[in-house]
Design a protein around this motif. Structure first.
Motif, PDB file in Angstrom:
ATOM      1  N   ILE A  57     -51.006  14.619   3.115  1.00 41.42           N
ATOM      2  CA  ILE A  57     -49.553  14.718   2.903  1.00 41.42           C
ATOM      3  C   ILE A  57     -48.974  15.311   4.184  1.00 41.42           C
ATOM      4  O   ILE A  57     -49.518  16.289   4.718  1.00 41.42           O
ATOM      5  N   GLY A  58     -47.888  14.735   4.652  1.00 36.47           N
ATOM      6  CA  GLY A  58     -47.315  15.275   5.883  1.00 36.47           C
ATOM      7  C   GLY A  58     -45.879  14.851   6.102  1.00 36.47           C
ATOM      8  O   GLY A  58     -45.324  14.044   5.351  1.00 36.47           O
ATOM      9  N   VAL A  59     -45.324  15.413   7.159  1.00 32.16           N
ATOM     10  CA  VAL A  59     -43.968  15.070   7.579  1.00 32.16           C
ATOM     11  C   VAL A  59     -44.061  13.870   8.507  1.00 32.16           C
ATOM     12  O   VAL A  59     -44.852  13.878   9.461  1.00 32.16           O
ATOM     13  N   ARG A  60     -43.306  12.835   8.220  1.00 32.28           N
ATOM     14  CA  ARG A  60     -43.350  11.598   9.009  1.00 32.28           C
ATOM     15  C   ARG A  60     -43.022  11.884  10.473  1.00 32.28           C
ATOM     16  O   ARG A  60     -42.060  12.589  10.770  1.00 32.28           O
ATOM     17  N   GLY A  61     -43.854  11.341  11.362  1.00 37.75           N
ATOM     18  CA  GLY A  61     -43.652  11.537  12.790  1.00 37.75           C
ATOM     19  C   GLY A  61     -43.493  10.220  13.516  1.00 37.75           C
ATOM     20  O   GLY A  61     -43.466   9.152  12.897  1.00 37.75           O
ATOM     21  N   SER A  62     -43.435  10.302  14.814  1.00 42.34           N
ATOM     22  CA  SER A  62     -43.262   9.102  15.622  1.00 42.34           C
ATOM     23  C   SER A  62     -44.612   8.396  15.797  1.00 42.34           C
ATOM     24  O   SER A  62     -45.640   9.054  16.007  1.00 42.34           O
ATOM     25  N   PRO A  63     -44.630   7.063  15.768  1.00 37.07           N
ATOM     26  CA  PRO A  63     -45.891   6.323  15.943  1.00 37.07           C
ATOM     27  C   PRO A  63     -46.575   6.625  17.281  1.00 37.07           C
ATOM     28  O   PRO A  63     -47.775   6.459  17.407  1.00 37.07           O
ATOM     29  N   GLU A  64     -45.801   7.083  18.258  1.00 37.07           N
ATOM     30  CA  GLU A  64     -46.398   7.382  19.579  1.00 37.07           C
ATOM     31  C   GLU A  64     -47.458   8.480  19.508  1.00 37.07           C
ATOM     32  O   GLU A  64     -48.251   8.626  20.437  1.00 37.07           O
ATOM     33  N   THR A  65     -47.459   9.244  18.450  1.00 32.22           N
ATOM     34  CA  THR A  65     -48.474  10.299  18.309  1.00 32.22           C
ATOM     35  C   THR A  65     -49.848   9.700  17.986  1.00 32.22           C
ATOM     36  O   THR A  65     -50.856  10.408  18.031  1.00 32.22           O
ATOM     37  N   LEU A  66     -49.873   8.410  17.641  1.00 36.58           N
ATOM     38  CA  LEU A  66     -51.128   7.778  17.209  1.00 36.58           C
ATOM     39  C   LEU A  66     -51.845   7.102  18.370  1.00 36.58           C
ATOM     40  O   LEU A  66     -51.198   6.680  19.341  1.00 36.58           O
ATOM     41  N   PRO A  67     -53.177   6.942  18.270  1.00 37.16           N
ATOM     42  CA  PRO A  67     -53.888   6.112  19.243  1.00 37.16           C
ATOM     43  C   PRO A  67     -53.300   4.694  19.219  1.00 37.16           C
ATOM     44  O   PRO A  67     -52.842   4.238  18.167  1.00 37.16           O
ATOM     45  N   PRO A  68     -53.290   3.982  20.369  1.00 36.31           N
ATOM     46  CA  PRO A  68     -52.612   2.679  20.483  1.00 36.31           C
ATOM     47  C   PRO A  68     -52.959   1.684  19.373  1.00 36.31           C
ATOM     48  O   PRO A  68     -52.070   1.020  18.837  1.00 36.31           O
ATOM     49  N   GLU A  69     -54.251   1.577  19.017  1.00 36.51           N
ATOM     50  CA  GLU A  69     -54.613   0.554  18.014  1.00 36.51           C
ATOM     51  C   GLU A  69     -54.063   0.916  16.627  1.00 36.51           C
ATOM     52  O   GLU A  69     -53.803   0.034  15.808  1.00 36.51           O
ATOM     53  N   MET A  70     -53.854   2.181  16.390  1.00 39.01           N
ATOM     54  CA  MET A  70     -53.252   2.581  15.111  1.00 39.01           C
ATOM     55  C   MET A  70     -51.741   2.360  15.136  1.00 39.01           C
ATOM     56  O   MET A  70     -51.143   2.043  14.119  1.00 39.01           O
ATOM     57  N   GLN A  71     -51.143   2.514  16.301  1.00 39.09           N
ATOM     58  CA  GLN A  71     -49.695   2.257  16.431  1.00 39.09           C
ATOM     59  C   GLN A  71     -49.385   0.823  16.025  1.00 39.09           C
ATOM     60  O   GLN A  71     -48.395   0.554  15.362  1.00 39.09           O
ATOM     61  N   ALA A  72     -50.262  -0.097  16.432  1.00 45.58           N
ATOM     62  CA  ALA A  72     -50.037  -1.518  16.157  1.00 45.58           C
ATOM     63  C   ALA A  72     -50.066  -1.808  14.655  1.00 45.58           C
ATOM     64  O   ALA A  72     -49.449  -2.760  14.176  1.00 45.58           O
ATOM     65  N   ARG A  73     -50.786  -0.975  13.919  1.00 42.87           N
ATOM     66  CA  ARG A  73     -50.924  -1.193  12.460  1.00 42.87           C
ATOM     67  C   ARG A  73     -49.938  -0.354  11.646  1.00 42.87           C
ATOM     68  O   ARG A  73     -49.998  -0.345  10.425  1.00 42.87           O
ATOM     69  N   GLU A  74     -49.064   0.374  12.337  1.00 40.92           N
ATOM     70  CA  GLU A  74     -48.189   1.328  11.659  1.00 40.92           C
ATOM     71  C   GLU A  74     -46.968   0.624  11.049  1.00 40.92           C
ATOM     72  O   GLU A  74     -45.826   0.768  11.522  1.00 40.92           O
ATOM     73  N   ALA A  75     -47.221  -0.173  10.015  1.00 40.47           N
ATOM     74  CA  ALA A  75     -46.138  -0.912   9.346  1.00 40.47           C
ATOM     75  C   ALA A  75     -46.566  -1.206   7.913  1.00 40.47           C
ATOM     76  O   ALA A  75     -47.769  -1.266   7.623  1.00 40.47           O
ATOM     77  N   PRO A  76     -45.612  -1.395   7.016  1.00 43.30           N
ATOM     78  CA  PRO A  76     -45.969  -1.735   5.631  1.00 43.30           C
ATOM     79  C   PRO A  76     -46.760  -3.043   5.583  1.00 43.30           C
ATOM     80  O   PRO A  76     -46.431  -3.995   6.298  1.00 43.30           O
ATOM     81  N   SER A  77     -47.794  -3.062   4.752  1.00 43.17           N
ATOM     82  CA  SER A  77     -48.631  -4.265   4.632  1.00 43.17           C
ATOM     83  C   SER A  77     -48.085  -5.154   3.515  1.00 43.17           C
ATOM     84  O   SER A  77     -47.317  -4.705   2.668  1.00 43.17           O
ATOM     85  N   ASP A  78     -48.552  -6.417   3.539  1.00 42.24           N
ATOM     86  CA  ASP A  78     -48.160  -7.360   2.486  1.00 42.24           C
ATOM     87  C   ASP A  78     -49.192  -7.317   1.351  1.00 42.24           C
ATOM     88  O   ASP A  78     -50.135  -6.512   1.388  1.00 42.24           O
ATOM     89  N   ARG A  79     -49.030  -8.158   0.385  1.00 44.85           N
ATOM     90  CA  ARG A  79     -49.926  -8.186  -0.767  1.00 44.85           C
ATOM     91  C   ARG A  79     -50.379  -9.606  -1.084  1.00 44.85           C
ATOM     92  O   ARG A  79     -49.732 -10.573  -0.698  1.00 44.85           O
ATOM     93  N   LYS A  80     -51.484  -9.708  -1.818  1.00 42.32           N
ATOM     94  CA  LYS A  80     -51.921 -11.002  -2.353  1.00 42.32           C
ATOM     95  C   LYS A  80     -50.835 -11.540  -3.283  1.00 42.32           C
ATOM     96  O   LYS A  80     -50.150 -10.739  -3.928  1.00 42.32           O
ATOM     97  N   PRO A  81     -50.725 -12.848  -3.388  1.00 39.26           N
ATOM     98  CA  PRO A  81     -49.732 -13.389  -4.332  1.00 39.26           C
ATOM     99  C   PRO A  81     -50.145 -13.127  -5.777  1.00 39.26           C
ATOM    100  O   PRO A  81     -51.331 -12.948  -6.079  1.00 39.26           O
ATOM    101  N   LEU A  82     -49.163 -13.116  -6.665  1.00 41.58           N
ATOM    102  CA  LEU A  82     -49.432 -12.899  -8.094  1.00 41.58           C
ATOM    103  C   LEU A  82     -50.466 -13.880  -8.632  1.00 41.58           C
ATOM    104  O   LEU A  82     -51.282 -13.525  -9.479  1.00 41.58           O
ATOM    105  N   THR A  83     -50.434 -15.119  -8.111  1.00 41.56           N
ATOM    106  CA  THR A  83     -51.355 -16.147  -8.616  1.00 41.56           C
ATOM    107  C   THR A  83     -52.819 -15.785  -8.335  1.00 41.56           C
ATOM    108  O   THR A  83     -53.718 -16.289  -8.994  1.00 41.56           O
ATOM    109  N   ASP A  84     -53.071 -14.933  -7.366  1.00 45.78           N
ATOM    110  CA  ASP A  84     -54.448 -14.500  -7.075  1.00 45.78           C
ATOM    111  C   ASP A  84     -54.911 -13.367  -7.986  1.00 45.78           C
ATOM    112  O   ASP A  84     -56.110 -13.123  -8.110  1.00 45.78           O
ATOM    113  N   ILE A  85     -53.974 -12.648  -8.587  1.00 45.74           N
ATOM    114  CA  ILE A  85     -54.375 -11.419  -9.288  1.00 45.74           C
ATOM    115  C   ILE A  85     -54.069 -11.415 -10.784  1.00 45.74           C
ATOM    116  O   ILE A  85     -54.523 -10.537 -11.504  1.00 45.74           O
ATOM    117  N   VAL A  86     -53.299 -12.403 -11.241  1.00 42.79           N
ATOM    118  CA  VAL A  86     -52.935 -12.442 -12.660  1.00 42.79           C
ATOM    119  C   VAL A  86     -53.530 -13.710 -13.258  1.00 42.79           C
ATOM    120  O   VAL A  86     -53.357 -14.802 -12.708  1.00 42.79           O
TER     121      VAL A  86
END
Ligand SMILES: Cc1cc2nc3c(=O)[nH]c(=O)nc-3n(C[C@H](O)[C@H](O)[C@H](O)COP(=O)(O)O)c2cc1C
Length: 214
Positions: free
Chosen positions: A169-198
């Protein structure tokens, strides 16, 4: 703490990455797991509401098997908790304000029998916690990459309890604090479609991506 977003709608920064196919509460979509944090402490008054939210999760027989053990970054326990983490997770979690170990009681209080659903119940509590954190603009990031056996030692885990996961748990900071490869992944991810899981009916006869049946 000021609630930064009342979550009446999907945040604009989230909307570029996530578009639910049905109308659901925006908070579900706005919750995601950033890694960038400032390294500031998080006060008890700020993190206790997350456990309060967790408390209201449903559970089999209302057994409430979830237990949350925590260490704040200024506490004597911090180092023990931090040292449980994998190298990869240490690289970003070092800026958390609180580390949590999520534990569940494997037996029912009322008769001592094993519970089939203790992990499932505790997972529901964890999600409540994560959603409340998102509502409050805090980073809440689940962690499975840590030493489970050592965690049991560090926490003096009793026999009828299981280690489920950790969370930062933490206070949101700037992505620049992260190693470069983690900066690239610092975004909300998508999900499988409903048809794959229901699945309407049984696994057989449905196209579930070729998974084997048992
Ligand atoms: C139980 C659990 C364990 C996880 N373990 C890790 C981990 O060890 N390291 C990490 O960086 N993220 C970890 N995550 C975060 C997931 O990768 C993340 O929740 C997932 O990619 C979905 O993204 P979102 O939470 O941003 O929606 C974990 C999440 C959960 C729920």
């Amino acid at each position: 703490m000021v609630v930064q977003n009342p979550h009446h709608e999907i945040r604009t920064d989230v909307r570029e990455h996530r578009s639910p196919k049905y109308d659901i509460a925006p908070l579900f979509v706005n919750r995601w797991s950033p890694r960038s944090m400032t390294g500031d402490p998080v006060d008890e008054a700020e993190f206790m509401p997350l456990f309060e939210a967790a408390r209201w999760a449903p559970s089999s027989y209302n057994n409430q098997p979830w237990r949350f053990l925590y260490a704040t970054r200024d506490s004597d326990h911090w180092e023990d908790y931090f040292n449980l983490l994998s190298e990869e997770n240490r690289r970003w979690a070092k800026r958390a304000g609180v580390l949590v170990v999520i534990v569940s009681k494997t037996t029912f209080d009322y008769n001592g029998d094993p519970s089939q659903t203790h992990s499932f119940d505790t997972g529901a509590a964890w999600e409540n916690m994560a959603l409340e954190g998102a509502r409050r603009g805090l980073v809440v990031h689940g962690i499975g990459g840590f030493d489970y056996e050592q965690a049991a030692v560090v926490l003096s885990l009793p026999a009828d309890y299981a280690i489920e996961a950790m969370a930062a748990i933490g206070v949101r900071g700037s992505p620049e604090t992260l190693p470069p490869e983690m900066q690239a992944r610092e975004a909300p991810s998508d999900r499988k479609p409903l048809t794959d899981i229901v699945i309407d009916g049984a696994f057989d006869g449905c196209d579930n991506g070729g998974e084997e049946t048992r």
